[in-house]
Design a protein around this motif. Structure first.
Motif, PDB file in Angstrom:
ATOM      1  N   ILE A  62       0.211  -1.120  -0.330  1.00 19.60           N
ATOM      2  CA  ILE A  62       0.240   0.135   0.409  1.00 19.60           C
ATOM      3  C   ILE A  62       0.760   1.193   0.146  1.00 19.60           C
ATOM      4  CG2 ILE A  62      -1.636   1.188   1.363  1.00 19.60           C
ATOM      5  CD1 ILE A  62      -2.820  -1.628   2.820  1.00 19.60           C
ATOM      6  N   ALA A  63       2.311   1.076   0.786  1.00 19.49           N
ATOM      7  CA  ALA A  63       2.989   2.609   1.215  1.00 19.49           C
ATOM      8  C   ALA A  63       3.623   2.614  -0.655  1.00 19.49           C
ATOM      9  CB  ALA A  63       3.492   2.257   2.525  1.00 19.49           C
ATOM     10  N   ASP A  64       3.673   1.160  -0.846  1.00 21.45           N
ATOM     11  CA  ASP A  64       4.334   1.166  -1.937  1.00 21.45           C
ATOM     12  C   ASP A  64       3.736   2.045  -3.512  1.00 21.45           C
ATOM     13  OD1 ASP A  64       6.962   0.607  -1.368  1.00 21.45           O
ATOM     14  OD2 ASP A  64       6.622  -1.507  -1.920  1.00 21.45           O
ATOM     15  N   TYR A  65       2.523   2.110  -3.492  1.00 23.72           N
ATOM     16  CA  TYR A  65       1.426   2.457  -4.419  1.00 23.72           C
ATOM     17  C   TYR A  65       1.598   3.961  -4.420  1.00 23.72           C
ATOM     18  CZ  TYR A  65      -2.015   2.702  -7.409  1.00 23.72           C
ATOM     19  OH  TYR A  65      -3.280   2.597  -7.690  1.00 23.72           O
ATOM     20  N   ALA A  66       1.305   4.356  -2.826  1.00 23.87           N
ATOM     21  CA  ALA A  66       1.417   5.534  -3.001  1.00 23.87           C
ATOM     22  C   ALA A  66       2.365   6.191  -3.220  1.00 23.87           C
ATOM     23  CB  ALA A  66       0.980   6.135  -1.294  1.00 23.87           C
ATOM     24  N   ASN A  67       3.562   6.152  -2.269  1.00 20.87           N
ATOM     25  CA  ASN A  67       5.479   6.374  -2.905  1.00 20.87           C
ATOM     26  C   ASN A  67       5.193   6.625  -4.075  1.00 20.87           C
ATOM     27  OD1 ASN A  67       5.420   6.780  -0.467  1.00 20.87           O
ATOM     28  ND2 ASN A  67       6.466   4.518   0.083  1.00 20.87           N
ATOM     29  N   TYR A  73       3.925  11.727 -10.158  1.00 27.66           N
ATOM     30  CA  TYR A  73       3.526  12.707 -10.774  1.00 27.66           C
ATOM     31  C   TYR A  73       4.453  14.516 -10.308  1.00 27.66           C
ATOM     32  CZ  TYR A  73      -1.646  14.747 -10.947  1.00 27.66           C
ATOM     33  OH  TYR A  73      -2.387  15.239 -11.333  1.00 27.66           O
ATOM     34  N   ASP A  74       5.393  13.689  -9.512  1.00 28.52           N
ATOM     35  CA  ASP A  74       6.201  15.228  -9.386  1.00 28.52           C
ATOM     36  C   ASP A  74       5.933  15.581 -10.803  1.00 28.52           C
ATOM     37  OD1 ASP A  74       7.682  17.023  -8.321  1.00 28.52           O
ATOM     38  OD2 ASP A  74       9.360  16.098  -9.498  1.00 28.52           O
ATOM     39  N   GLY A  75       5.931  17.032 -10.885  1.00 28.25           N
ATOM     40  CA  GLY A  75       6.133  18.224 -12.128  1.00 28.25           C
ATOM     41  C   GLY A  75       4.913  18.171 -12.704  1.00 28.25           C
ATOM     42  N   THR A  76       3.509  17.456 -12.649  1.00 26.71           N
ATOM     43  CA  THR A  76       2.844  17.740 -13.359  1.00 26.71           C
ATOM     44  C   THR A  76       2.093  19.162 -12.814  1.00 26.71           C
ATOM     45  OG1 THR A  76       2.677  15.485 -12.969  1.00 26.71           O
ATOM     46  CG2 THR A  76       0.439  16.916 -13.470  1.00 26.71           C
ATOM     47  N   GLN A 139      13.167   5.662   5.237  1.00 27.08           N
ATOM     48  CA  GLN A 139      12.998   5.898   3.577  1.00 27.08           C
ATOM     49  C   GLN A 139      11.718   6.394   3.288  1.00 27.08           C
ATOM     50  OE1 GLN A 139      15.951   7.970   3.072  1.00 27.08           O
ATOM     51  NE2 GLN A 139      18.146   6.847   4.565  1.00 27.08           N
ATOM     52  N   ASP A 140      11.741   6.883   1.966  1.00 26.56           N
ATOM     53  CA  ASP A 140      10.297   6.576   1.089  1.00 26.56           C
ATOM     54  C   ASP A 140       9.275   7.562   1.274  1.00 26.56           C
ATOM     55  OD1 ASP A 140      11.410   4.827  -0.258  1.00 26.56           O
ATOM     56  OD2 ASP A 140      11.352   3.589   0.840  1.00 26.56           O
ATOM     57  N   THR A 141       9.801   8.460   2.137  1.00 27.51           N
ATOM     58  CA  THR A 141       8.884   9.693   2.496  1.00 27.51           C
ATOM     59  C   THR A 141       9.304  11.165   2.082  1.00 27.51           C
ATOM     60  OG1 THR A 141      10.457   9.760   4.688  1.00 27.51           O
ATOM     61  CG2 THR A 141       8.022   8.535   4.773  1.00 27.51           C
ATOM     62  N   GLY A 142       8.137  12.024   2.270  1.00 23.80           N
ATOM     63  CA  GLY A 142       8.570  13.423   1.916  1.00 23.80           C
ATOM     64  C   GLY A 142       7.972  14.749   2.399  1.00 23.80           C
ATOM     65  N   PHE A 143       7.162  15.015   1.272  1.00 24.07           N
ATOM     66  CA  PHE A 143       5.764  16.293   2.099  1.00 24.07           C
ATOM     67  C   PHE A 143       5.561  16.825   0.383  1.00 24.07           C
ATOM     68  CE2 PHE A 143       9.821  19.093   2.878  1.00 24.07           C
ATOM     69  CZ  PHE A 143       9.980  19.925   1.807  1.00 24.07           C
ATOM     70  N   VAL A 144       4.626  17.157   0.281  1.00 27.53           N
ATOM     71  CA  VAL A 144       3.837  18.475  -0.911  1.00 27.53           C
ATOM     72  C   VAL A 144       3.167  19.452  -0.154  1.00 27.53           C
ATOM     73  CG1 VAL A 144       3.663  15.746  -2.376  1.00 27.53           C
ATOM     74  CG2 VAL A 144       1.501  17.069  -0.653  1.00 27.53           C
ATOM     75  N   ASP A 145       2.343  20.298  -0.924  1.00 28.59           N
ATOM     76  CA  ASP A 145       1.715  20.839  -0.860  1.00 28.59           C
ATOM     77  C   ASP A 145       0.770  20.823  -1.314  1.00 28.59           C
ATOM     78  OD1 ASP A 145       1.371  23.855  -0.279  1.00 28.59           O
ATOM     79  OD2 ASP A 145      -0.153  23.651  -2.104  1.00 28.59           O
ATOM     80  N   ARG A 335      -5.103  12.423   7.071  1.00 33.03           N
ATOM     81  CA  ARG A 335      -4.350  11.457   6.610  1.00 33.03           C
ATOM     82  C   ARG A 335      -4.767  11.245   4.653  1.00 33.03           C
ATOM     83  NH1 ARG A 335      -3.392   7.641  11.120  1.00 33.03           N
ATOM     84  NH2 ARG A 335      -1.753   8.551  12.165  1.00 33.03           N
ATOM     85  N   GLY A 336      -5.527  12.538   4.540  1.00 31.64           N
ATOM     86  CA  GLY A 336      -6.057  12.457   3.284  1.00 31.64           C
ATOM     87  C   GLY A 336      -5.374  12.649   1.779  1.00 31.64           C
ATOM     88  N   VAL A 337      -4.811  13.689   2.520  1.00 31.42           N
ATOM     89  CA  VAL A 337      -3.618  13.920   1.426  1.00 31.42           C
ATOM     90  C   VAL A 337      -2.486  12.471   0.965  1.00 31.42           C
ATOM     91  CG1 VAL A 337      -1.125  15.020   0.780  1.00 31.42           C
ATOM     92  CG2 VAL A 337      -4.029  16.142   1.913  1.00 31.42           C
ATOM     93  N   MET A 338      -2.122  11.539   2.104  1.00 33.05           N
ATOM     94  CA  MET A 338      -1.175  10.575   1.101  1.00 33.05           C
ATOM     95  C   MET A 338      -1.689  10.347   1.387  1.00 33.05           C
ATOM     96  SD  MET A 338       0.866   9.423   4.595  1.00 33.05           S
ATOM     97  CE  MET A 338       0.660  11.593   5.812  1.00 33.05           C
ATOM     98  N   THR A 339      -2.759   9.280   1.702  1.00 30.31           N
ATOM     99  CA  THR A 339      -3.506   8.174   1.133  1.00 30.31           C
ATOM    100  C   THR A 339      -4.678   8.369  -0.238  1.00 30.31           C
ATOM    101  OG1 THR A 339      -3.926   8.239   3.395  1.00 30.31           O
ATOM    102  CG2 THR A 339      -5.036   6.668   2.218  1.00 30.31           C
ATOM    103  N   ALA A 340      -4.522   9.518  -0.602  1.00 26.90           N
ATOM    104  CA  ALA A 340      -5.332  10.068  -2.839  1.00 26.90           C
ATOM    105  C   ALA A 340      -5.114   9.305  -3.107  1.00 26.90           C
ATOM    106  CB  ALA A 340      -4.701  11.598  -2.085  1.00 26.90           C
ATOM    107  N   PRO A 341      -3.636   8.933  -3.668  1.00 24.18           N
ATOM    108  CA  PRO A 341      -4.068   7.959  -4.664  1.00 24.18           C
ATOM    109  C   PRO A 341      -5.042   6.456  -3.919  1.00 24.18           C
ATOM    110  CG  PRO A 341      -2.013   8.439  -3.686  1.00 24.18           C
ATOM    111  CD  PRO A 341      -2.707   9.546  -2.782  1.00 24.18           C
ATOM    112  N   VAL A 342      -3.965   6.166  -3.192  1.00 22.12           N
ATOM    113  CA  VAL A 342      -4.755   4.937  -2.846  1.00 22.12           C
ATOM    114  C   VAL A 342      -5.914   4.889  -2.589  1.00 22.12           C
ATOM    115  CG1 VAL A 342      -4.972   3.314  -0.620  1.00 22.12           C
ATOM    116  CG2 VAL A 342      -2.749   4.248  -1.598  1.00 22.12           C
ATOM    117  N   ALA A 343      -6.762   6.129  -2.196  1.00 19.35           N
ATOM    118  CA  ALA A 343      -8.550   6.074  -1.716  1.00 19.35           C
ATOM    119  C   ALA A 343      -8.889   6.040  -3.508  1.00 19.35           C
ATOM    120  CB  ALA A 343      -8.647   6.780  -1.060  1.00 19.35           C
TER     121      ALA A 343
END
Length: 387
Positions: A62-67, A73-76, A139-145, A335-343
């Motif tokens: 699940i984490a791998d899918y979101a990451n 998506y970075d740069g879109t 590892q495999d963490t980060g942040f977005v706006d 945690r909706g932001v980080m879970t959005a692609p999974v949801a």
């Protein structure tokens, strides 16, 4: 009054609703109905941390899918994903538990390690870990706006044909023969065989006639501190178990500190301003593990309300006792932001009947004891141990 027909109606224009619309719009006629403006409530107030790896150590796929989504998506459009490791500061009374957890996670091939204080301070000189025995580094963490992410998802959905309707309140779901056939709104009636409800903490109230959802509103807070010397571009994210706070750098060199999350009995009237007690807690806590924050300047602060389940994982499901065609995506515990692609992917599998690329079990309603009345203390005192 307006009237139109669609394949799927998404109620709620936060990051979850926008992600679902983008996911489905490639081959479905999608209508998103938002009572205000896109991503102006919980999404806009989120810290934007992407820490799925420590959250789903029991289901790393699940984490791998979101990451993978955030990296690709970075740069879109204007969207940026900033990769940054996360440090769980370990106090002396949690040393044994931390060591055992490291052994278990390493055995599962997760990129996690235990670092002693001198190693951490050598790599990150701003840290002062005299009161800690070390850190667990993920590892495999980060942040977005969060707002930029939601708007980019919304723009993608629209470019694929989705319709976004704002300043429109959904008054009720239309049911015929125990099957969803649309919604009634302040602007008219809209038809669809599928309705996805992603309205944050309001979801439980909105769907109370159709499903028992053990979701309680809670209030969480954030403040931003500006130290005399800005934190570096390599500064990590992290949290302190037991202190109910997490932190991450801002791209400006400031530090965002969030947490202090407790159930809220009056979410409609909850203060949107951070509490003085939270500011004092952060002011006393941060200089104890970070150098150069003794005279940090308070930049701004805020508070917001979201919904959470008893196990702090969301409900993304088509409840078996609810009308056919009704899908719920709520209870994200901030945690909706980080879970959005999974949801979004789970919702697609429920509507299109496709196989999910990761386990859906952590998100099904039946995992919870939902026979209890949702108006009672199914979530009494809620505290975030990590973001």
């Amino acid at each position: 009054m307006a009237h139109s027909s669609h394949d799927v109606i998404v109620v709620g224009g936060g990051v979850i609703g926008c992600a679902v619309a983008r996911e489905l719009a490639t081959d479905h006629d999608i209508l998103v109905v938002e009572r205000g403006q896109i991503a102006t409530e919980a999404t806009a107030l989120a810290a934007g941390e992407i820490t799925m790896t420590p959250l789903y150590t029991d289901n790393p796929s699940i984490a791998d899918y979101a990451n993978e989504f955030f990296s690709k998506y970075d740069g879109t459009g204007q969207f940026e994903f900033t990769e940054r490791p996360s440090l769980e500061l370990v106090p002396p009374d949690r040393k044994y538990e931390a060591r055992k957890r490291i052994e278990r996670l390493a055995a599962d091939s997760l990129t996690v390690s235990f670092l002693k204080p001198d190693v951490v301070e050598a790599n990150y000189p701003r840290f002062n870990l005299e009161e800690f025995v070390g850190v667990i580094k993920y590892q495999d963490t980060g942040f977005v706006d969060p707002y930029t992410l939601a708007m980019t998802l919304k723009n993608d959905a629209e470019s694929q044909g989705a319709t976004i309707l704002t300043d429109t309140t959904v008054t009720d779901i239309r049911i015929a023969d125990e099957h969803v056939n649309g919604v009634n709104t302040s602007e008219g009636t809209f038809d669809a065989p599928h309705v996805v409800v992603a309205t944050g903490w309001r979801t439980e109230q909105f769907l109370r006639d159709y499903a028992q959802l053990p979701i309680r509103p809670y209030r969480t807070q954030c403040i931003v501190l500006d130290p005399i010397k800005a934190v570096s571009n390599e500064f990590p994210m992290g949290w302190i178990p037991g202190e109910h706070v997490y932190f991450r750098p801002e791209r400006t060199g400031s530090l965002l500190v969030g947490g202090w999350s407790f159930t809220e009995d009056n979410p409609d009237s909850a203060s949107e301003k951070e509490d003085e007690v939270f500011r004092d807690h952060v002011a006393n806590l941060v200089p104890g593990f970070l150098r150069g924050f003794e005279r940090a300047r308070f930049v701004n602060g805020w508070a917001g309300v979201d919904g959470a389940t008893p196990d702090t994982r969301p409900i993304i499901d088509a409840p078996r006792d609810a009308p056919d065609g009704l899908v719920v995506a709520a209870g994200f515990h901030g945690r909706g932001v980080m879970t959005a692609p999974v949801a979004a992917t789970v919702v697609r599998t429920l509507i299109a009947g496709e196989q999910c690329p990761f386990p859906r079990d952590p998100f099904v309603l039946s995992r919870l004891n939902h026979d209890r009345q949702t108006s009672s203390s199914t979530v009494s005192v809620l505290v975030i141990e990590f973001p």
